[in-house]
Enzyme design. Structure first.
Site, PDB file in Angstrom:
ATOM      1  N   ASP A 121      95.280  59.046 108.002  1.00 32.51           N
ATOM      2  CA  ASP A 121      94.516  57.817 108.248  1.00 32.51           C
ATOM      3  C   ASP A 121      94.388  57.657 109.761  1.00 32.51           C
ATOM      4  O   ASP A 121      95.102  58.312 110.520  1.00 32.51           O
ATOM      5  CB  ASP A 121      95.243  56.608 107.642  1.00 32.51           C
ATOM      6  CG  ASP A 121      94.296  55.460 107.328  1.00 32.51           C
ATOM      7  OD1 ASP A 121      93.959  55.260 106.143  1.00 32.51           O
ATOM      8  OD2 ASP A 121      93.866  54.761 108.279  1.00 32.51           O
ATOM      9  N   ARG A 134      89.165  38.771 113.064  1.00 36.35           N
ATOM     10  CA  ARG A 134      90.200  39.809 113.193  1.00 36.35           C
ATOM     11  C   ARG A 134      90.634  39.989 114.651  1.00 36.35           C
ATOM     12  O   ARG A 134      91.810  40.129 114.953  1.00 36.35           O
ATOM     13  CB  ARG A 134      89.703  41.133 112.615  1.00 36.35           C
ATOM     14  CG  ARG A 134      89.589  41.084 111.092  1.00 36.35           C
ATOM     15  CD  ARG A 134      89.267  42.439 110.527  1.00 36.35           C
ATOM     16  NE  ARG A 134      89.093  42.399 109.082  1.00 36.35           N
ATOM     17  CZ  ARG A 134      88.939  43.467 108.326  1.00 36.35           C
ATOM     18  NH1 ARG A 134      88.941  44.664 108.868  1.00 36.35           N
ATOM     19  NH2 ARG A 134      88.790  43.373 107.016  1.00 36.35           N
TER      20      ARG A 134
HETATM   21  C1  LIG Z   1      89.838  50.973 101.812  1.00 29.03           C
HETATM   22  S1  LIG Z   1      91.026  52.144 102.410  1.00 29.03           S
HETATM   23  C2  LIG Z   1      91.026  53.331 101.098  1.00 29.03           C
HETATM   24  C3  LIG Z   1      92.419  53.790 100.726  1.00 29.03           C
HETATM   25  C4  LIG Z   1      92.493  54.773  99.569  1.00 29.03           C
HETATM   26  N1  LIG Z   1      91.767  55.981  99.852  1.00 29.03           N
HETATM   27  C5  LIG Z   1      91.977  54.158  98.304  1.00 29.03           C
HETATM   28  O1  LIG Z   1      90.873  54.484  97.854  1.00 29.03           O
HETATM   29  O2  LIG Z   1      92.671  53.303  97.735  1.00 29.03           O
HETATM   30  C6  LIG Z   1      90.083  52.979 103.698  1.00 29.03           C
HETATM   31  C7  LIG Z   1      90.970  53.674 104.722  1.00 29.03           C
HETATM   32  O3  LIG Z   1      90.165  54.535 105.532  1.00 29.03           O
HETATM   33  C8  LIG Z   1      90.707  54.531 106.846  1.00 29.03           C
HETATM   34  N2  LIG Z   1      89.705  54.980 107.819  1.00 29.03           N
HETATM   35  C9  LIG Z   1      88.590  54.332 108.245  1.00 29.03           C
HETATM   36  N3  LIG Z   1      87.970  55.052 109.196  1.00 29.03           N
HETATM   37  C10 LIG Z   1      88.690  56.184 109.382  1.00 29.03           C
HETATM   38  C11 LIG Z   1      88.551  57.308 110.229  1.00 29.03           C
HETATM   39  N4  LIG Z   1      87.549  57.433 111.106  1.00 29.03           N
HETATM   40  N5  LIG Z   1      89.485  58.284 110.137  1.00 29.03           N
HETATM   41  C12 LIG Z   1      90.523  58.187 109.289  1.00 29.03           C
HETATM   42  N6  LIG Z   1      90.709  57.147 108.454  1.00 29.03           N
HETATM   43  C13 LIG Z   1      89.803  56.145 108.498  1.00 29.03           C
HETATM   44  C14 LIG Z   1      91.137  53.083 107.043  1.00 29.03           C
HETATM   45  O4  LIG Z   1      92.089  52.933 108.068  1.00 29.03           O
HETATM   46  C15 LIG Z   1      91.659  52.698 105.660  1.00 29.03           C
HETATM   47  O5  LIG Z   1      93.056  52.792 105.569  1.00 29.03           O
END
Ligand SMILES: C[S@@+](CC[C@H](N)C(=O)[O-])C[C@H]1O[C@@H](n2cnc3c(N)ncnc32)[C@H](O)[C@@H]1O
Length: 275
Positions: free
Chosen positions: A145, A32
């Site tokens: 996010d 990445r």
């Molecule tokens: C796998 S996606 C899940 C999306 C959605 N909630 C779903 O279940 O389909 C995880 C998301 O969490 C966000 N994320 C990870 N760490 C975070 C943080 N410290 N604060 C806010 N968002 C975060 C990532 O950027 C990502 O878009």
């Protein structure tokens, strides 16, 4: 990348966004990060790491690095059972208690909303429920996010046909407008639905969750799998404080609050109520 440099990157990522990367994720992280290396013409990951710690790196590049290290997989109606439960069990209770009514706006938070499929799905479910029950659409969904790239997509609300393929046809026709842009079909979320959604950047590692107070429902699904136990414990303390009494919490179907917190009561798989 050496194990030592991996530890430096993973330590930095953990301190910035709570994402815990064990050593077995080294090749994933390397591939990445290599994308930024070529974009910036750096010769080594060490050079890139040093740049991240410099004043200009800290102000802009860190945001791009976070975009790369987050995993953003999502879908409309992901884990459909939960949305059926919302519609058949949770919303009737909230409507009966006048929490979803003309005089009272229901506040919902989609924490870790990625490209917006989750908050838009919630908005569709609520809008359909209000329509069936002759209620005013009196709700606000805040999608947050940490990744600026996914937030841009969430704000735009424009999806490819393969993304909306699983949606029932009547939902697609009602809440999306099909447009053909350079020979390719795109589905734009209707402005009518967008009115009920606010998209913001919010890091779940913030100490101050006050801006997210007074929530009736929190969705935080498929996010805590990237955090360690200590981070998860701290996060659910803050979610607990943000929820109104009797508020609901939805987590991912592979996630659990076991040994994390006992401040929520499970009422269905992956669905909890604040106690
Ligand atoms: C796998 S996606 C899940 C999306 C959605 N909630 C779903 O279940 O389909 C995880 C998301 O969490 C966000 N994320 C990870 N760490 C975070 C943080 N410290 N604060 C806010 N968002 C975060 C990532 O950027 C990502 O878009």
């Amino acid at each position: 990348m050496s194990d030592e440099l991996f530890e430096s990157f993973s330590g930095l990522i953990y301190s910035l966004c709570g994402i815990f990367l064990p050593l077995r994720k080294k090749s994933m992280l390397t591939s990445r990060l290599l994308k930024r290396l070529s974009a910036l013409n750096f010769r080594s990951l060490q050079e890139y790491y040093d740049f991240l710690l410099s004043p200009s790196g800290r102000s802009e590049e860190i945001i791009k690095m976070i975009d790369l290290v987050t995993t953003n997989k999502t879908d409309f109606f992901r884990d459909e059972r939960q949305f059926n439960f919302l519609s058949s069990e949770v919303l009737p209770v909230l409507a009966n208690g006048k929490k979803l009514s003309a005089g009272n706006r229901l506040n919902i938070w989609s924490a870790g909303c990625s490209t917006g499929e989750e908050p838009y799905t919630i908005a569709i479910v609520l809008s359909e429920f209000c329509g069936r029950n002759n209620l005013e659409n009196s709700f606000l969904i805040t999608g947050t996010d940490i990744s600026t790239k996914v937030l841009e997509a969430a704000r735009a609300g424009v999806y490819r046909d393969e993304t909306v393929l699983t949606l029932p046809r009547h939902i697609l026709l009602k809440y999306f407008t099909k447009k053909k842009i350079s020979g390719r079909e795109e589905y734009h979320v209707s402005l009518e639905l967008k009115k009920y959604i606010k998209i913001l950047r919010f890091n779940l590692m913030e100490n101050d969750f006050k801006p997210m107070n007074n929530m009736d429902i929190i969705y935080c699904r498929n996010v805590i799998i990237y955090f360690d136990k200590q981070t998860q414990k701290a996060l659910f303390e803050k979610f607990h404080a943000c929820l109104k009494n009797g508020g609901y919490l939805f987590i991912g179907s592979s996630e659990s609050l076991f040994n994390i917190t006992d401040k929520f009561r499970m009422i269905a798989p992956s669905v909890y109520v604040k106690v």
